[in-house]
Design an enzyme around this catalytic site. Structure first.
Site, PDB file in Angstrom:
ATOM      1  N   GLU A  50       0.839  -1.195   0.000  1.00 33.29           N
ATOM      2  CA  GLU A  50       0.000   0.000   0.000  1.00 33.29           C
ATOM      3  C   GLU A  50       0.879   1.252   0.000  1.00 33.29           C
ATOM      4  O   GLU A  50       1.871   1.301   0.696  1.00 33.29           O
ATOM      5  CB  GLU A  50      -0.885  -0.026   1.252  1.00 33.29           C
ATOM      6  CG  GLU A  50      -1.923   1.054   1.285  1.00 33.29           C
ATOM      7  CD  GLU A  50      -2.625   1.171  -0.051  1.00 33.29           C
ATOM      8  OE1 GLU A  50      -3.349   0.242  -0.410  1.00 33.29           O
ATOM      9  OE2 GLU A  50      -2.439   2.195  -0.741  1.00 33.29           O
ATOM     10  N   PHE A  51       0.470   2.260  -0.775  1.00 36.34           N
ATOM     11  CA  PHE A  51       1.283   3.481  -0.854  1.00 36.34           C
ATOM     12  C   PHE A  51       0.524   4.709  -0.369  1.00 36.34           C
ATOM     13  O   PHE A  51       0.892   5.835  -0.688  1.00 36.34           O
ATOM     14  CB  PHE A  51       1.767   3.686  -2.295  1.00 36.34           C
ATOM     15  CG  PHE A  51       2.569   2.517  -2.821  1.00 36.34           C
ATOM     16  CD1 PHE A  51       3.858   2.292  -2.353  1.00 36.34           C
ATOM     17  CD2 PHE A  51       2.029   1.629  -3.726  1.00 36.34           C
ATOM     18  CE1 PHE A  51       4.602   1.209  -2.809  1.00 36.34           C
ATOM     19  CE2 PHE A  51       2.756   0.537  -4.184  1.00 36.34           C
ATOM     20  CZ  PHE A  51       4.050   0.326  -3.727  1.00 36.34           C
TER      21      PHE A  51
ATOM     22  N   GLU B 237      -1.138   9.104   5.101  1.00 34.79           N
ATOM     23  CA  GLU B 237      -2.132   9.594   6.050  1.00 34.79           C
ATOM     24  C   GLU B 237      -2.430  11.045   5.711  1.00 34.79           C
ATOM     25  O   GLU B 237      -1.561  11.782   5.259  1.00 34.79           O
ATOM     26  CB  GLU B 237      -1.600   9.474   7.482  1.00 34.79           C
ATOM     27  CG  GLU B 237      -1.524   8.022   7.908  1.00 34.79           C
ATOM     28  CD  GLU B 237      -1.050   7.846   9.335  1.00 34.79           C
ATOM     29  OE1 GLU B 237      -1.143   8.795  10.123  1.00 34.79           O
ATOM     30  OE2 GLU B 237      -0.580   6.743   9.648  1.00 34.79           O
TER      31      GLU B 237
ATOM     32  N   ASN C  23       9.621   3.699   0.334  1.00 36.86           N
ATOM     33  CA  ASN C  23       9.610   4.548   1.534  1.00 36.86           C
ATOM     34  C   ASN C  23      11.019   5.020   1.887  1.00 36.86           C
ATOM     35  O   ASN C  23      11.213   6.166   2.290  1.00 36.86           O
ATOM     36  CB  ASN C  23       8.989   3.791   2.715  1.00 36.86           C
ATOM     37  CG  ASN C  23       7.478   3.972   2.760  1.00 36.86           C
ATOM     38  OD1 ASN C  23       6.900   4.593   1.877  1.00 36.86           O
ATOM     39  ND2 ASN C  23       6.845   3.440   3.781  1.00 36.86           N
TER      40      ASN C  23
ATOM     41  N   PHE D  61       8.539  15.891  -1.735  1.00 39.67           N
ATOM     42  CA  PHE D  61       9.415  15.323  -0.701  1.00 39.67           C
ATOM     43  C   PHE D  61      10.772  16.007  -0.649  1.00 39.67           C
ATOM     44  O   PHE D  61      11.768  15.436  -0.265  1.00 39.67           O
ATOM     45  CB  PHE D  61       9.522  13.793  -0.842  1.00 39.67           C
ATOM     46  CG  PHE D  61       8.297  13.147  -0.252  1.00 39.67           C
ATOM     47  CD1 PHE D  61       7.080  13.233  -0.893  1.00 39.67           C
ATOM     48  CD2 PHE D  61       8.352  12.526   0.987  1.00 39.67           C
ATOM     49  CE1 PHE D  61       5.929  12.718  -0.330  1.00 39.67           C
ATOM     50  CE2 PHE D  61       7.205  12.003   1.564  1.00 39.67           C
ATOM     51  CZ  PHE D  61       5.987  12.097   0.896  1.00 39.67           C
TER      52      PHE D  61
ATOM     53  N   CYS E 251       5.448   5.177   9.697  1.00 39.90           N
ATOM     54  CA  CYS E 251       6.003   4.412   8.564  1.00 39.90           C
ATOM     55  C   CYS E 251       7.496   4.634   8.336  1.00 39.90           C
ATOM     56  O   CYS E 251       8.282   3.691   8.439  1.00 39.90           O
ATOM     57  CB  CYS E 251       5.229   4.749   7.301  1.00 39.90           C
ATOM     58  SG  CYS E 251       3.476   4.391   7.465  1.00 39.90           S
TER      59      CYS E 251
ATOM     60  N   LYS F  60      10.189   3.518  11.026  1.00 46.24           N
ATOM     61  CA  LYS F  60      10.129   2.059  11.175  1.00 46.24           C
ATOM     62  C   LYS F  60      10.630   1.357   9.898  1.00 46.24           C
ATOM     63  O   LYS F  60      11.408   0.398   9.978  1.00 46.24           O
ATOM     64  CB  LYS F  60       8.676   1.683  11.455  1.00 46.24           C
ATOM     65  CG  LYS F  60       8.300   0.244  11.241  1.00 46.24           C
ATOM     66  CD  LYS F  60       6.851   0.003  11.606  1.00 46.24           C
ATOM     67  CE  LYS F  60       5.893   0.159  10.456  1.00 46.24           C
ATOM     68  NZ  LYS F  60       5.690  -1.005   9.614  1.00 46.24           N
TER      69      LYS F  60
ATOM     70  N   ARG G 212       1.955   9.219  16.391  1.00 44.94           N
ATOM     71  CA  ARG G 212       2.999   8.204  16.561  1.00 44.94           C
ATOM     72  C   ARG G 212       4.319   8.692  15.959  1.00 44.94           C
ATOM     73  O   ARG G 212       4.338   9.243  14.864  1.00 44.94           O
ATOM     74  CB  ARG G 212       2.576   6.889  15.892  1.00 44.94           C
ATOM     75  CG  ARG G 212       1.463   6.186  16.642  1.00 44.94           C
ATOM     76  CD  ARG G 212       0.986   4.977  15.890  1.00 44.94           C
ATOM     77  NE  ARG G 212       0.286   5.347  14.666  1.00 44.94           N
ATOM     78  CZ  ARG G 212      -0.109   4.475  13.730  1.00 44.94           C
ATOM     79  NH1 ARG G 212       0.150   3.198  13.886  1.00 44.94           N
ATOM     80  NH2 ARG G 212      -0.749   4.878  12.667  1.00 44.94           N
TER      81      ARG G 212
HETATM   82  C1  UGA Z   1       4.360   7.342   3.913  1.00 44.57           C
HETATM   83  C2  UGA Z   1       4.482   7.253   2.373  1.00 44.57           C
HETATM   84  O1  UGA Z   1       4.490   8.576   1.818  1.00 44.57           O
HETATM   85  C3  UGA Z   1       3.328   6.456   1.774  1.00 44.57           C
HETATM   86  O2  UGA Z   1       3.504   6.324   0.373  1.00 44.57           O
HETATM   87  C4  UGA Z   1       3.303   5.077   2.420  1.00 44.57           C
HETATM   88  O3  UGA Z   1       2.222   4.295   1.937  1.00 44.57           O
HETATM   89  C5  UGA Z   1       3.161   5.241   3.937  1.00 44.57           C
HETATM   90  O4  UGA Z   1       4.263   6.017   4.441  1.00 44.57           O
HETATM   91  C6  UGA Z   1       3.168   3.870   4.560  1.00 44.57           C
HETATM   92  O5  UGA Z   1       4.200   3.180   4.500  1.00 44.57           O
HETATM   93  O6  UGA Z   1       2.106   3.393   5.003  1.00 44.57           O
HETATM   94  P1  UGA Z   1       2.938   8.835   5.630  1.00 44.57           P
HETATM   95  O7  UGA Z   1       3.825   8.263   6.680  1.00 44.57           O
HETATM   96  O8  UGA Z   1       1.470   8.831   5.844  1.00 44.57           O
HETATM   97  O9  UGA Z   1       3.166   8.063   4.221  1.00 44.57           O
HETATM   98  O10 UGA Z   1       3.339  10.349   5.429  1.00 44.57           O
HETATM   99  P2  UGA Z   1       4.254  11.210   4.436  1.00 44.57           P
HETATM  100  O11 UGA Z   1       3.408  12.210   3.770  1.00 44.57           O
HETATM  101  O12 UGA Z   1       5.082  10.360   3.562  1.00 44.57           O
HETATM  102  O13 UGA Z   1       5.200  11.962   5.488  1.00 44.57           O
HETATM  103  C7  UGA Z   1       6.108  11.264   6.325  1.00 44.57           C
HETATM  104  C8  UGA Z   1       6.960  12.237   7.110  1.00 44.57           C
HETATM  105  O14 UGA Z   1       7.856  12.934   6.248  1.00 44.57           O
HETATM  106  C9  UGA Z   1       6.167  13.308   7.845  1.00 44.57           C
HETATM  107  O15 UGA Z   1       6.700  13.484   9.138  1.00 44.57           O
HETATM  108  C10 UGA Z   1       6.386  14.559   7.008  1.00 44.57           C
HETATM  109  O16 UGA Z   1       6.310  15.746   7.764  1.00 44.57           O
HETATM  110  C11 UGA Z   1       7.796  14.328   6.497  1.00 44.57           C
HETATM  111  N1  UGA Z   1       8.100  15.045   5.232  1.00 44.57           N
HETATM  112  C12 UGA Z   1       7.434  14.733   4.083  1.00 44.57           C
HETATM  113  C13 UGA Z   1       9.095  16.018   5.221  1.00 44.57           C
HETATM  114  O17 UGA Z   1       9.730  16.325   6.257  1.00 44.57           O
HETATM  115  N2  UGA Z   1       9.384  16.655   4.047  1.00 44.57           N
HETATM  116  C14 UGA Z   1       8.740  16.350   2.886  1.00 44.57           C
HETATM  117  O18 UGA Z   1       9.068  16.965   1.839  1.00 44.57           O
HETATM  118  C15 UGA Z   1       7.732  15.377   2.915  1.00 44.57           C
END
Ligand code: UGA
Length: 434
Positions: free
Chosen positions: A151-152, A155, A208, A249, A260, A263, A327
């Site tokens: 799954e991609f 949240e 990821n 990103f 995610c 971990k 989390r």
């Molecule tokens: C992430 C992946 O983006 C999803 O594709 C994947 O399905 C999911 O993990 C999972 O394995 O279930 P998520 O953890 O919901 O999704 O959130 P993200 O939007 O990816 O953000 C993750 C972290 O990175 C957040 O703390 C966010 O603030 C940080 N982030 C994101 C940055 O610091 N800079 C960025 O440019 C983007």
């Protein structure tokens, strides 16, 4: 199609609901009786934009129901998705206890052909182990196939990600299983990529890890920007305009958190080591991520000198905006760093406060119910999560309420020049001279 989803957490609940939305009949199974009762009575245990309406609509249309019985799910479906947690162990490797237990439970009630799909994020070769386990524990010697379908979804925009995915990855070693999987995903009109099971499992961890690497890359660049007087936002725009790189990103900030990335990166490192091919680059990704928060704290100390007894306002506690998920939130780690140094922290978050209270995550912090309440008499305002709501706060009022007008923007949410014009001393991430 008749589908069962085992595990009604973020992934299971959103996946099940979206499958129902496109017309499948879905049974969501969870062993948490309280959660199932709540879902049956229409209460959604998580905040996810758009999800509540979708659940209500599909329950009303009788395409979606909730149960604690795996037997009910297995008997009344053709395809069974496993979407249970795969938490980290202390050495970073994945705890597969829940997956193994569900595999045994499926085996104990499996009577005829079913496709069993691994939706949870699992180490490569887990599919093989799930198949072995089911074979070993299934007395009926029923036919089945195991498939990997990572799954991609993110949240905060999970429904949209699921309804309009970039790609659907199906790792299958059987045509019979593949045909059923294609049927499930037909209504989504997204490109389907078919691989072997091991490759599909690896795609998830590698994707990821790559996204986390992008974040750490821009965060490392942000340190160079600070030291040289450049602006990381402009640098990110400049490199992100290259289609081969892309702008997403590449937002510098306090680093990544959530359930995610931390971990999955640790798991991928552990997997690479177990396979005898250590992935050293990912250790550096982790180090940069950790360092980002430390650099931010240093910036606070450099300006405020002593943090002890300082009244600090923090906006944002969730690991990212548009979720109530706290989390592995960097914001919470930061708040606890500050209170450990003796600062008096007053924090506000649009959706996360309840969970912070419930799990006692910030025991020494005062939690308030509005952004303006948090800044009253504050000696500095820290933005730790980039909620849209914060952009629309009346900053003249913020300036009036604060004791000293200092802003430390850990997510580069605000415009530095506007803030300076309003009389604030503004510090962003990697924004040297702007
Ligand atoms: C992430 C992946 O983006 C999803 O594709 C994947 O399905 C999911 O993990 C999972 O394995 O279930 P998520 O953890 O919901 O999704 O959130 P993200 O939007 O990816 O953000 C993750 C972290 O990175 C957040 O703390 C966010 O603030 C940080 N982030 C994101 C940055 O610091 N800079 C960025 O440019 C983007």
């Amino acid at each position: 199609m008749e589908i069962a989803i085992i595990g009604s957490g973020y992934v299971g609940l959103v996946t099940g609901t979206c499958f129902a939305e496109v017309g499948h009949n879905v049974i969501c199974v969870d062993n948490d009786e309280r959660k199932v009762k709540a879902l049956q009575s229409g209460t959604i245990p998580i905040y996810e934009p758009g999800l509540e309406d979708l659940v209500h609509r599909n329950v009303a249309a009788r395409r979606l129901r909730f149960t604690t019985s795996i037997e009910d799910g297995v008997d009344n479906s053709q395809v069974i998705f496993i979407a249970v947690p795969t938490p980290p162990q202390s050495d970073g490797s994945v705890d597969l206890t829940y997956i193994e237990r569900v595999a045994r439970e499926i085996a104990s009630v499996l009577k005829g052909y079913r496709v069993i799909v691994d939706k949870s994020t699992v180490p490569v070769k887990t599919g093989e182990k799930v198949a072995d386990t089911i074979r070993r524990y299934n007395k009926a010697e029923a036919e089945f196939d195991v498939v990997s379908n990572p799954e991609f979804l993110r949240e905060g925009c999970a429904v949209d990600d699921l309804m309009r995915p970039d790609r659907i990855v199906i790792g299958a070693n059987s045509d019979r299983a593949l045909a059923l999987m294609r049927k499930i995903y037909e209504p989504f009109m997204a490109p389907v990529m078919v691989t072997d099971i091991n490759s599909a499992e690896l795609i998830k961890h590698a994707a990821n890890s790559f996204l986390a690497l992008k974040i750490s890359y821009i965060n490392a660049v942000s340190a160079i920007c600070e030291a040289s007087g450049a602006d990381v936002q402009k640098v990110a725009d400049g490199i992100g305009a290259d289609k081969r790189i892309g702008r997403s990103f590449l937002s510098a900030g306090l680093g990544y958190g959530g359930s995610c990335f931390p971990k999955d990166i640790a798991a991928f490192i552990a997997i690479s080591e177990q396979l005898g091919t250590p992935f050293h680059l990912l250790k550096e990704v982790q180090r940069i991520n950790q360092n980002q928060r430390e650099r931010f704290l240093k910036k606070l100390r450099d300006t405020l000198w002593v943090l002890k007894e300082k009244r600090l306002a923090v906006w944002g506690l969730t690991f990212k905006p548009d979720t109530d998920d706290v989390r592995s939130s960097v914001a919470i780690e930061l708040v606890n760093d500050l209170t450990r140094e003796g600062a008096h922290v007053v924090a506000y978050d649009p959706k996360g406060i309840e969970k912070v209270r419930e799990f006692k995550l910030c025991p020494d912090t005062v939690l308030v119910s509005s952004a303006l309440d948090a800044v009253r008499d504050a000696e500095a305002l820290i933005i730790a999560t980039e909620w849209k709501e914060f952009e629309n706060v009346d900053f003249s009022e913020v300036r009036r309420l604060m004791h000293t007008p200092l802003i430390f923007d850990g997510r580069n949410l605000l415009d530095p020049n506007t803030m300076r014009d309003l009389g604030f001393q503004y510090h962003g991430i990697g924004r040297g001279t702007v």
